[in-house]
Design a protein around this motif. Structure first.
Motif, short mmCIF file in Angstrom:
data_model
loop_
_atom_site.label_atom_id
_atom_site.label_comp_id
_atom_site.label_asym_id
_atom_site.label_seq_id
_atom_site.Cartn_x
_atom_site.Cartn_y
_atom_site.Cartn_z
N GLU A 47 -19.55 17.75 -19.82
CA GLU A 47 -18.39 16.97 -19.64
C GLU A 47 -17.81 16.65 -18.17
O GLU A 47 -17.66 15.57 -17.70
N VAL A 48 -18.06 18.12 -17.48
CA VAL A 48 -17.59 17.67 -16.02
C VAL A 48 -18.77 16.93 -15.28
O VAL A 48 -18.07 16.27 -14.33
N ASN A 49 -19.84 17.36 -15.55
CA ASN A 49 -20.86 16.45 -14.90
C ASN A 49 -20.73 15.05 -15.05
O ASN A 49 -21.17 14.12 -14.19
N ALA A 50 -20.45 14.78 -16.46
CA ALA A 50 -20.39 13.29 -16.80
C ALA A 50 -19.07 12.76 -16.19
O ALA A 50 -18.97 11.41 -15.98
N LEU A 51 -18.01 13.40 -16.14
CA LEU A 51 -16.85 12.77 -16.38
C LEU A 51 -16.01 12.91 -14.66
O LEU A 51 -15.01 12.02 -14.32
N TYR A 52 -16.46 13.79 -13.96
CA TYR A 52 -15.66 14.26 -12.68
C TYR A 52 -15.59 12.98 -11.88
O TYR A 52 -16.74 12.01 -11.64
N VAL A 53 -14.59 12.95 -11.10
CA VAL A 53 -14.33 11.76 -10.28
C VAL A 53 -15.36 11.42 -9.16
O VAL A 53 -15.80 10.44 -8.95
N ASP A 54 -15.94 12.55 -8.74
CA ASP A 54 -16.95 12.56 -7.62
C ASP A 54 -18.27 12.95 -8.08
O ASP A 54 -18.28 13.67 -9.38
N GLU A 55 -19.45 12.54 -7.36
CA GLU A 55 -20.58 13.06 -7.79
C GLU A 55 -20.58 14.57 -7.62
O GLU A 55 -20.36 15.31 -6.79
N VAL A 56 -21.21 15.30 -8.83
CA VAL A 56 -21.31 16.72 -8.77
C VAL A 56 -22.79 17.11 -9.02
O VAL A 56 -23.60 16.57 -9.75
N ASN A 57 -23.20 18.07 -8.04
CA ASN A 57 -24.48 18.56 -7.86
C ASN A 57 -24.38 19.73 -9.14
O ASN A 57 -23.97 20.83 -9.05
#
Length: 552
Positions: A47-57
């Motif tokens: 969920e964090v990888n899909a929804l976080y406001v900025d791109e996440v590695n």
């Protein structure tokens, strides 16, 4: 030792009818908790990888989660990804493919700080003090030390081209080296300190450490050594079996060295010496300090428990935990703490209690009230819970502010390079000493360098001025404060003379290393090494040594 409790169901027989009550915290419930939390973590991660406001590695995020989880246990339980496996193997084996040069960043420049004797870098013209500009045509100006080292390391028998800038040489020099299998010596030095006292310096417990110490002691005895100093200062530890093998050099076959105890039965083992020793009678001193940890403490603690050696220096680090490595998927590994270790007297020297963290997550030392007294073979008192206490404590001299800044800013390093090119040769390292005239020349050269520094007194004065301003006293005492500032500044001008002995020792060590590599750096400090001198003194006094080892 932390006790593992298995919770069991209670059975109560009541008068009316038998009723059975079960606790729901058994193994099945534990496995359910593990599965439930893994599912929660996986869902959250997606969920964090899909929804976080900025791109996440995703790799960075996962690594942060793993590192934080393991850090809550202890500092020694670590995840080792595939990219770091080679470095991990180097730490265990002491071997890597390279050219035998050690580099470091000094004032923003990558310089060669040491060469390993007999390897390609030394044999093919690289010099300590050379500034590395490029490797294989790749500029290293913006690379980290690790990235620079990676360019130098690699497959054996492959060429490496290095471009360096050398002192007093107007144009860069290109040098070519052939990579080879480099073995980091766990015994970088052994030699005679006096006519009848030999010293072995052991820096880490990598593969074959015990054999290296054995060979060194045998060689020293052939040179006439009647007493031995084993230097474990700054040795962070390593392989447990090599600690056993090192101890075996000085105690008989079949003796207990260390026991390990963990929650898994297979981790409960006692390690004994397996070979015939080199010498069980030769007077022995072991040097330790706050950087002596783990395997170093096993060796020092075991020799102390058997009254086989006198321990000299400072209290050791206090790491009584054992780690093993376990393979994970995708060629990664886990290094995990599985047990605590105990010396022959029964003491565990672990100083920090990771199983009982404070509310803020910090870890406290085991209080003196909870430490247990044990006895050595001759009945001497020793204690657990806080490292190895030396039999002879030596107060180390604090480094002065001026010596510290000259060292950390690379000023002593740069002057040693200058001295090397201005002086074709020097006496043997243990005989080398800068003359007063040479020290004055160094002071004159310093006038061209920026080595500004602040003493602790200056910092305290700044705090005093700030507090005086806050409390409205500054105007009343500003004249006195200004006078104090002037006195401090005048005193700093005398620091080069006040701390001459300390600065000279550091400078002589740096210079000796230019001519005689690591061996020279070590030998140049003999006269100024208080731990070494204390060991020499007690080994030279048979009566004092006997009194210490038999004192109850």
């Amino acid at each position: 030792m932390r006790t593992s409790l298995r919770k069991m169901g209670w059975v109560f027989a009541l008068a009316a009818a038998p009723v059975i009550f079960f606790s729901f915290n058994g193994p099945d419930d534990r496995y359910f908790d593990i599965a439930r939390n893994l599912d929660i973590f996986a869902t959250l991660y997606k969920e964090v990888n899909a929804l976080y406001v900025d791109e996440v590695n995703p790799n960075t995020l996962m690594r942060s989660g793993i590192d934080a989880m393991l850090a809550s246990l202890d500092p020694y339980t670590n995840y080792i990804p595939e990219d770091d496996i080679e470095d991990f193997r180097t730490q265990s084996s002491g071997e890597y493919g390279g050219i035998g040069a050690v580099t470091g960043r000094i004032n923003g420049k990558v310089k060669v700080i040491m060469l390993m004797d007999g390897y390609s870098a030394q044999k093919n013209g690289l010099k300590i003090g050379d500034e590395v500009i490029a490797i294989n045509g790749v500029s290293i100006e913006n690379l980290s030390r690790d990235e620079t080292n990676e360019l130098m390391k690699g497959q054996s028998n492959k060429d490496v081209e290095m471009t360096v800038r050398r002192y007093n040489t107007p144009t860069p020099i290109k040098l070519t080296f052939k990579r080879e299998k480099v073995k980091i010596e766990n015994v970088p030095y052994f030699g005679m300190v006096t006519a009848d006292i030999g010293m072995v310096k052991l820096t880490e417990f990598t593969d074959q450490a015990g054999r290296s110490v054995k060979n060194a002691v045998q060689a020293l005895k052939e040179k006439g050594a009647k007493k031995i100093i084993l230097d474990l200062r700054g040795n962070p530890g390593g392989l447990l079996l090599e600690a056993v093998n090192t101890t075996n050099v000085f105690i008989p076959k079949g003796m207990d060295v260390v026991s390990t105890k963990g929650k898994i039965e297979d981790n409960n083992q006692t390690y004994k010496t397996l070979d015939n020793p080199v010498d069980t009678e030769i007077p022995l001193a072991v040097l330790i300090n706050s950087g002596s940890a783990s395997a170093s403490e096993i060796v020092a603690g075991t020799l102390q428990d058997y009254d086989r050696a006198v321990i000299v220096g400072e209290k050791s680090f206090g790491k009584g935990l054992v780690q093993v490595s376990r393979p994970l998927s995708y060629n990664s590994q886990l290094k995990v703490t599985t047990a605590k270790y105990y010396t022959p007297s029964g003491r565990c020297i672990q100083a920090l209690d990771y199983s009982h963290r404070r509310p803020d997550g910090s870890v406290g030392k085991i209080p003196d009230s909870l430490k247990t007294e044990f006895t050595t073979k001759n009945g001497r008192k020793v204690f657990d819970g806080g490292g190895i206490d030396p039999d002879i404590s030596v107060e180390g001299e604090d480094i002065s502010a001026i010596a510290y800044v000259l060292q950390t800013k690379g000023i002593l390093f740069d002057y040693a390079t200058r001295y090397y090119y201005d002086n074709p040769e020097i006496p043997a390292a243990d005989q080398f000493s800068l003359s007063d005239k040479e020290y004055e020349a160094f002071k004159s050269w310093l006038k061209t360098q920026d080595y500004s520094y602040r003493t602790q007194v200056e910092k305290n004065l700044e705090d005093m001025i700030e507090n005086a301003s806050d409390e409205k006293y500054y105007d009343l005492i500003k004249d006195q404060l200004n006078e104090l500032e002037e006195v401090i500044e005048q005193s700093k001008e005398k620091d080069l003379d006040l701390y001459k002995s300390q600065i000279k020792t550091l400078l002589e060590e740096e210079i000796a290393g230019r001519y005689y590599l690591e061996r020279g750096s070590i030998e140049s400090t003999f006269d100024a090494d208080p731990d070494l001198q204390a060991a020499v003194r007690v080994l030279s006094n048979t009566e004092e040594l006997g009194t210490i080892l038999n004192k109850k």
